[in-house]
Design a protein around this motif. Structure first.
Motif: not given
Length: 638
Positions: A322-351
């Motif tokens: 697999m390639n890198d994890l690529i997250l398509h989002h915008y900063p003020s999106s609530p559901f994007s914030e949900k995924v961003r914090v989960i990525l931080g919790y699992k310490k996963l880098p993303r593009k």
């Protein structure tokens, strides 16, 4: 009980049995199904010509009840202070009799500190409980009456709050204490057996030893046999023929034999296990019971040491390919914030690819084929839609720390589904009321607010949106319920976060971060603010910016993973619609953002759908959706 009389609400005494021995006219309709203290039962009752006596003055029922409650608080303080004195006495008695490192345990400096703290706090609790009791005895004095009123709830709160922690600390002074059942009767630890036998004038027949499990508790041989135990152990090992070692286990199988004349002890020298009872090594064939609960490839078994049933080599190959994890989002999106914090919790880098908050979204639609909700996760040429499915993907990529604790897996998923729907719409109905919308678009031109409103109205379709007043009431009610959970632990379901925390967090995050002018609704539930601070402290993890054109180029250059080889945990076909694999279909969200995505059905499992579609810019991509919340239909011929 309280009842309405001619002079107002009054306190009445209603006994179950009358003085003449007959039962009072009390009919219990049902016992309430309480959560928590079920021993203290609550019921719904009905009275028909029941007899009761007035307590206190008529019309002053509430003050009378409050005065009785004050007596109950005093009783709680006195009772708990007595319970604190008992473990203190037990701990002092035990440490005087037990020896450690050559002298009595009570003489060890650290233990003396602990015992001093226990004795001091026990005396302080007794003094604090006795002081309001003295005030109750002299309530004719105005000062003592005030002391009884003010000091009683303080004493009850502090003493009862400390009682359980105090008892726990006292229990630690006794270390390991156990009772074993042998030959149909209870067998007691060495200290107890020694005390009982000393009183009767006889020496104990056997001494007992506490070990790591109850199966290992056996009477120890006479002490003279243990004097030369080291030499005896070496002789046993030399005289034992070692069978071939099992390749899959760290212990040997079958257990080494020992001379029959030597008694067994609680710590056997024949293997790493403390028990001498034979154990089947891990390489032995699975029993019928275990074979019956195997879930098939890709599924999870909470009782297994490795929760994922994927073949390790296949999983490693998928992760390497697999390639890198690529997250398509915008900063003020609530559901994007949900995924961003989960990525931080699992310490996963993303593009990170920033997309427009409203249509048109040509680059995103090139990947999804029509799906427009934010966010989406791209892994090569595989596109994962909906945060519920993205959570499963991230759990597969990095199982630890887990989003789904095994003992709470079902409860966490159900709570997260509720938070992503009911709680979210109540929160957004409150957040985007006119005052909140004015703050969000304060620095934007007027046409931006109108474009956003028109876009969300088009996405809503037939969805019934709450009006601001209804949303405020619902949101406030939901916050109180979440606060009850946050009061008990650091996070909603325990001391570690799970998917329920992240699902409940993103709507509250929008209130705090995007519309702070409306954040005063959280003032009534301070525990939610503390919980939200703990979730926010997790962070978003490392991110690298990527343009949407580069993300499409990566998808075009990659090959999508086949079903069963991607980052989803199951691949077995489950036909609930009568639509075979390979058929042209459409997948549409049930409520919000109901634009269909059309493609060839390549997977329909118990958890997700997968489509193969071709785009002129992105090439062949696989688009994945969760089953829950999405509608599968056969595509209509053009």
């Amino acid at each position: 009980m309280l009842a309405q009389t001619a002079s107002g609400l009054s306190c009445l005494f209603l006994p179950r049995v009358l003085p003449d021995g007959t039962r009072n006219a009390i009919a219990i309709q049902r016992l309430k199904d309480k959560l928590g203290n079920k021993a203290n039962a609550s019921s719904e009752v009905e009275f028909h010509e029941a007899t009761a006596w007035l307590v206190g003055e008529e019309g002053r029922g509430v003050p009378q009840i409050l005065e009785m409650g004050s007596m109950t608080r005093l009783d709680c303080a006195l009772g708990t202070s007595g319970l604190m004195r008992q473990p203190t006495a037990i701990a002092l008695n035990h440490t005087q009799q037990r020896s450690a490192f050559g002298k009595p345990l009570i003489a060890q400096p650290l233990m003396r500190n602990v015992l001093s703290d226990l004795a001091l706090e026990s005396e302080a609790a007794t003094a604090l409980a006795i002081r309001p009791a003295r005030a109750f005895d002299a309530r004719g004095d105005a000062h003592e009456a005030a002391m009884a009123r003010l000091l009683t709830p303080v004493a009850k709160f502090w003493i009862c709050k400390r009682g359980s922690h105090f008892a726990q600390e006292a229990m630690e002074c006794r270390a390991a204490t156990a009772t074993w059942k042998r030959a149909g009767r209870a067998s007691w630890p060495a200290s107890t057996a020694r005390c009982r036998s000393t009183r009767s004038g006889r020496a104990p027949a056997t001494s007992w030893r506490s070990t790591c499990c109850a199966r290992c508790a056996r009477p120890m041989p006479p002490r003279r046999w243990h004097r030369n135990w080291r030499r005896r152990r070496e002789r046993i090992r030399r005289s034992t023929i070692s069978p071939p070692a099992c390749r899959c286990a760290s212990r040997r199988w079958p257990p080494r034999s020992r001379p029959a004349a030597l008694p067994r002890t609680s710590h056997s020298p024949s293997g790493r296990r403390c028990c001498t009872r034979p154990h089947r090594p891990r390489c032995s064939p699975p029993s019928a019971t275990r074979a019956g609960r195997q879930l098939g490839p890709g599924l999870r078994d909470a009782r297994s040491r490795h929760r994922f049933r994927h073949d390790p080599a296949a999983r490693a190959a998928a992760m390497t390919a697999m390639n890198d994890l690529i997250l398509h989002h915008y900063p003020s999106s609530p559901f994007s914030e949900k995924v961003r914090v989960i990525l931080g919790y699992k310490k996963l880098p993303r593009k990170s690819v920033h997309i427009p908050p409203i249509m048109p979204k040509p680059d995103m639609v090139a990947l999804t084929g029509g799906y427009r909700r934010t966010p989406i996760l791209q892994v090569g040429a595989d596109i994962y839609c909906d945060t519920a499915l993205i959570c499963d993907v991230l759990e597969h990529v990095r199982p630890e720390p887990t989003l789904y604790p095994p003992h709470l897996k079902g409860a966490c998923r159900i709570f997260a589904q509720w938070a992503d729907s009911t709680l979210f719409w109540a929160a957004m109905g409150y957040n985007l009321q006119p005052k909140g919308a004015a703050h969000v678009f304060a620095k934007a031109p007027p046409e931006a607010a109108k474009a956003f409103s028109d876009d969300r109205r088009a996405m809503s379709g037939n969805l019934v949106r709450l009006r601001p007043g209804d949303a405020t009431s619902a949101y406030r009610s939901y916050l109180r319920r979440i606060a009850n959970m946050a009061d008990e632990h650091d996070f909603l379901f325990g001391m570690e976060p799970c998917v329920a925390d992240f699902a409940a967090y993103h709507g509250i995050w929008y209130t705090r971060a995007q519309v702070p002018v409306l954040a005063d609704i959280l003032n009534a539930t301070p525990s939610i603010a503390e919980w939200a601070d703990r979730v926010a402290a997790i962070g978003h993890g490392p991110a690298t910016k990527l343009s949407s054109a580069d993300a499409i180029a990566l998808a075009a250059a990659a090959e999508p993973q086949a079903p069963g080889a991607n980052l989803l945990i199951d691949s077995a076909f489950r036909d609930d619609h009568g639509i075979p694999l390979g058929s042209p279909v459409t997948i549409t969200p049930e409520t919000f953002g109901s634009e269909p995505t059309e493609g060839e059905l390549i997977a329909a499992t118990r958890t997700h759908y997968s489509l193969r579609r071709t785009d002129p810019r992105a090439g062949v991509v696989h688009v994945h959706f969760p089953r829950t919340g999405y509608v599968l239909r056969a595509a209509q011929p053009a």
